[in-house]
Design an enzyme around this catalytic site. Structure first.
Site, PDB file in Angstrom:
ATOM      1  N   ASP A  17       1.258  -0.146   8.216  1.00 45.29           N
ATOM      2  CA  ASP A  17       2.647  -0.579   8.201  1.00 45.29           C
ATOM      3  C   ASP A  17       3.278  -0.289   6.840  1.00 45.29           C
ATOM      4  OD1 ASP A  17       1.407  -2.401   6.612  1.00 45.29           O
ATOM      5  OD2 ASP A  17       2.009  -4.171   7.726  1.00 45.29           O
ATOM      6  N   ASP A  19       5.528  -2.008   4.025  1.00 48.64           N
ATOM      7  CA  ASP A  19       6.140  -3.218   3.481  1.00 48.64           C
ATOM      8  C   ASP A  19       7.468  -2.830   2.845  1.00 48.64           C
ATOM      9  OD1 ASP A  19       4.007  -5.042   4.115  1.00 48.64           O
ATOM     10  OD2 ASP A  19       2.849  -4.077   2.531  1.00 48.64           O
ATOM     11  N   LYS A  58     -10.549  -1.138  -0.138  1.00 47.76           N
ATOM     12  CA  LYS A  58      -9.849  -1.687   1.026  1.00 47.76           C
ATOM     13  C   LYS A  58     -10.590  -1.343   2.306  1.00 47.76           C
ATOM     14  CE  LYS A  58      -5.429  -1.544   1.458  1.00 47.76           C
ATOM     15  NZ  LYS A  58      -4.031  -1.095   1.554  1.00 47.76           N
ATOM     16  N   ASP A  61       7.326  -4.171   8.044  1.00 45.00           N
ATOM     17  CA  ASP A  61       7.481  -5.574   7.637  1.00 45.00           C
ATOM     18  C   ASP A  61       8.691  -5.620   6.708  1.00 45.00           C
ATOM     19  OD1 ASP A  61       5.273  -6.203   9.070  1.00 45.00           O
ATOM     20  OD2 ASP A  61       4.005  -6.744   7.371  1.00 45.00           O
ATOM     21  N   SER A  99       0.818  -1.219   0.000  1.00 41.63           N
ATOM     22  CA  SER A  99       0.000   0.000   0.000  1.00 41.63           C
ATOM     23  C   SER A  99       0.846   1.261   0.000  1.00 41.63           C
ATOM     24  CB  SER A  99      -0.939  -0.005   1.210  1.00 41.63           C
ATOM     25  OG  SER A  99      -0.196  -0.018   2.418  1.00 41.63           O
ATOM     26  N   TYR A 127     -11.042  -8.696   4.665  1.00 35.57           N
ATOM     27  CA  TYR A 127      -9.693  -8.208   4.362  1.00 35.57           C
ATOM     28  C   TYR A 127      -8.699  -8.950   5.244  1.00 35.57           C
ATOM     29  CZ  TYR A 127      -5.907  -4.948   3.256  1.00 35.57           C
ATOM     30  OH  TYR A 127      -4.725  -4.398   2.823  1.00 35.57           O
TER      31      TYR A 127
END
Length: 713
Positions: free
Chosen positions: A114, A116, A230, A169, A103, A239
């Site tokens: 978060d 990624d 989303k 992450d 995202s 989700y």
């Protein structure tokens, strides 16, 4: 002369061909009307008011954190280069590069989301020891880093942590270069040379995000639509990739395909078309943004014609970057059913919005999970402290999908599960705790034979055994699985701490006058004497009241909330006697229920102010299916075990039938490609039909201690 003039005139210029996005032609190139533009403005305002956009200050903070992480991994690689005896020049040139994906890379992240992140390092820095051991220890010693959790055995190995309060992450990929340049083109296929499968999966997150942005006609319209969908998926409980629904990349690919099919549409149109398309999509036909390419590198790509495993996928959503994979392999028949229902709900609301009969807020009404099923599985996860719980919960949550698949397998698809991707915690428990829930119902239209049972004791035991293989298990990490009815759902799952009152459902005079001999079924919640006896037992016990509504033992109306002291005493009694505790009571359909609970095989978590957990319990409960009150065939029951208070499965959740135009332009072309297997649109009953079903729970509340007569409507 006129003909000569015509012959001499230059030919008229042909307009340039319109660019095609995707594997098929668009379904419509129509642009928006004034009403569509106005609805898009209203949608964007709604999303802004809902707080889905982060502030400039938080955006700047994220950039600072990413720069800090980049410096940490560069120092880490340089130190490893020096320790392994490379030259001073190599140490100076040693480098690692940070990429983002998900995202954040797509530009649809919100406050608190978060990041990624992928770290790409040189060939001599490996994942197993250097990343998950050395870098892990470096991060563990930093004050800015909290909640550090390595997950080395995940499908995509990842290290989760918070850096200065921002969730990260972090993935790692070691590529076949001694020095990683700062301007590395991660989209080029050369980065995949001489790497293993986990590295390919790690690299593909960034490669897929870049491809998605290249394959949509309008990136801004794509972002607004994706942000909307989303948010909708989270509100409707669909989700979550880990529990068998769809995650961020799945939703991005679905939205991108709709953008390709309607290249000139604005966000309000794209949201409406999204539900129209996927309500009618003929799964398992795949959703693809581009043709699947094969390369000389030899990595396996998704192709059900060649790979038997790919034929078992229920909802293929194919990534656009080589090697093309199915990003939604976690989806099961049960979760696909749930998502199809939710697509139908969204389609219905969007039709009303286009007719000015509803506002955008109606689309985002939360899904009332605990009012849509009669029966649930409750999975309680406990650990000694919050850090252990974080690691233990992550592992158990990643295995919950297996429990859904096991139940589908062992009941031949007759018992359907709806895993809910939200976790709950009981604040009254002294140990660290969280719980997940699954809705249970029998398959719609399934013919149940007389006396047929759903025996999932072995299934639950198999699931617990697989979960307990956790390599980082510590004392105190426990899991308990119990079967609860809707009225036994603990109060802490509700936002206000209590259950919403449900209007009583009175039986008709004809039903009240109908005798059992005339085909009516008898419901015996329990006699007055039995209830008085149970009341005296409760008054004499040391009961800790922790919520307005208590879970109850299946097959018994007696409340089973007990204190730790009384629970331990009960355990000692059962242990000394060496026999199972057995209770018999009258329940639905005037059937006897024989409930046997075997003593726990592990120490229970001290201070649990709820139902006593029972490990390796054995329960047999024969209950009449609630549908039989409406003239359905014979009884069915569920036999459940392992760490819980099991009981019968009574009830079904109705679903809505699909409506609208089919997307023939896309589905048929995919069938021509040879990927489809002539799947059919999922057809179910409408959600409103649930209100017409016989409600055993409310009938019990109205007629406590008396026999109620009911029959088919």
């Amino acid at each position: 002369m006129g003909s000569e003039a015509l012959a001499a005139s230059p030919p008229a210029q042909q307009p340039p061909p319109l660019k095609q996005f995707g594997v098929t032609s668009p379904l419509s190139r129509a642009g928006p009307s004034e009403a569509d533009v106005q609805r898009s403005k209203e949608l964007e305002k709604f999303l802004l008011d809902a707080g889905l956009h982060e502030s400039e200050e938080e955006s700047a903070r994220r950039e600072v954190v990413l720069a800090r992480i980049k410096q940490v991994v560069i120092d880490w690689v340089k130190e490893l280069t020096r320790l392994r005896g490379y030259t001073d020049q190599m140490v100076e040139d040693a480098n690692a590069v940070i990429f983002t994906f998900g995202s954040y890379r797509l530009g649809v992240h919100g406050p608190g989301a978060d990041i990624d992140t992928l770290c790409v390092g040189p060939s001599y820095v490996n994942r197993e020891e250097d990343f998950f051991f050395i870098l892990h220890n470096i991060l563990a010693e930093m004050e800015e880093v909290t909640e550090l959790q390595p997950v080395p055995d995940a499908h995509v190995p990842v290290m989760k942590f918070k850096f200065d309060g921002i969730s990260i992450d972090l993935l790692y990929a070691s590529i076949s270069l001694l020095v990683v340049p700062d301007d590395l083109d991660i989209s080029h296929v050369s980065v995949l040379y001489n790497v293993d499968e986990p590295t390919v999966r790690s690299l593909n997150g960034c490669r897929v995000a870049d491809q998605i942005l290249k394959l949509v006609p309008n990136a801004e319209h794509f972002r607004t639509t994706l942000r909307c969908l989303k948010f909708w998926a989270k509100r409707r409980g669909v989700y979550s990739n880990v529990t068998g629904f769809l995650g961020g990349v799945n939703w991005a690919l679905l939205v991108a395909r709709v953008c390709q099919l309607y290249p000139n549409a604005v966000p309000s149109m794209l949201v409406s078309r999204f539900f129209r398309v996927y309500t009618q999509w003929r799964w398992p036909n795949p959703v693809m943004l581009c043709a699947i390419e094969e390369d000389e590198l030899g990595f396996s790509v998704w192709d059900p014609r060649k790979n038997p495993r790919d034929r078992t996928h229920h909802m293929p959503i194919i990534t656009p970057a080589y090697p093309c994979m199915n990003s939604s392999y976690n989806v099961s028949t049960s979760t696909l059913r749930v998502m199809t229902e939710q697509f139908q709900f969204g389609n219905k609301i969007c039709e009303e919005i286009e007719l000015n009969k509803a506002l955008w807020s109606a689309l985002f009404e939360p899904y009332l999970f605990f009012e849509n099923y009669k029966n649930y599985l409750q999975v309680d996860i406990v650990a000694a402290d919050i850090d252990d719980l974080r690691a233990w919960k992550g592992w158990v949550e990643s295995r919950l999908r297996q429990l859904t698949l096991m139940i589908e397998r062992d009941t031949y698809g007759k018992l359907q599960c709806h895993p809910y991707p939200h976790e709950y915690a009981d604040p009254l428990r002294l140990c660290s705790h969280c719980a997940f829930f699954m809705g249970l119902q029998r398959k719609e239209g399934e013919i149940i034979q007389e006396g047929q049972q759903f025996d999932i004791r072995g299934t639950v035991d198999e699931f617990r055994h697989s979960v307990n293989m956790y390599m980082f298990w510590k004392p105190g990490m426990e899991i308990y699985v119990s079967h609860v009815r809707r009225r036994q759902i603990p109060s802490y799952v509700f936002p206000d701490g209590y259950k919403r009152s449900r209007p009583p459902r009175l039986s008709s005079p004809q039903q009240a006058e109908k005798s059992p001999g005339e085909g009516g079924e008898v419901c015996r919640p329990g006699s007055g004497e039995r209830r008085l006896k149970r009341k005296k037992e409760l008054e004499g016990a040391d009961v800790k009241q922790c919520s307005p509504e208590k879970r109850q033992s299946i097959g018994s109306e007696r409340a089973v909330t007990v204190s730790p002291e009384s629970r331990q005493a009960s355990d000692m009694t059962n242990s000394e006697s060496g026999s199972a505790r057995s209770e018999v009571c009258q329940f639905e359909g005037d059937k006897e229920v024989n409930v046997k609970l075997v003593k726990s095989d592990r120490e229970r978590c001290a201070g649990i102010a709820d139902v006593p957990f029972v490990s390796s319990s054995s329960v047999v409960a024969n209950l009449l299916n609630e549908d039989s009150f409406c003239g359905d065939t014979g009884p069915e029951s569920l036999t459940c075990s392992s760490d819980g208070t099991p009981g019968s499965v009574v009830g079904s959740n109705s679903q809505g039938s699909s409506q609208g135009d089919s997307c023939e332009g896309d589905s048929e072309s995919l069938l021509d490609n040879g990927y489809g297997n002539d799947g059919k649109v999922v057809e179910d009953r409408s959600e409103e039909d649930l209100e017409g079903e016989f409600d055993i729970d409310s009938m019990k509340d109205q007629n406590d201690g008396e026999r109620e007569k009911a029959s088919s409507s």
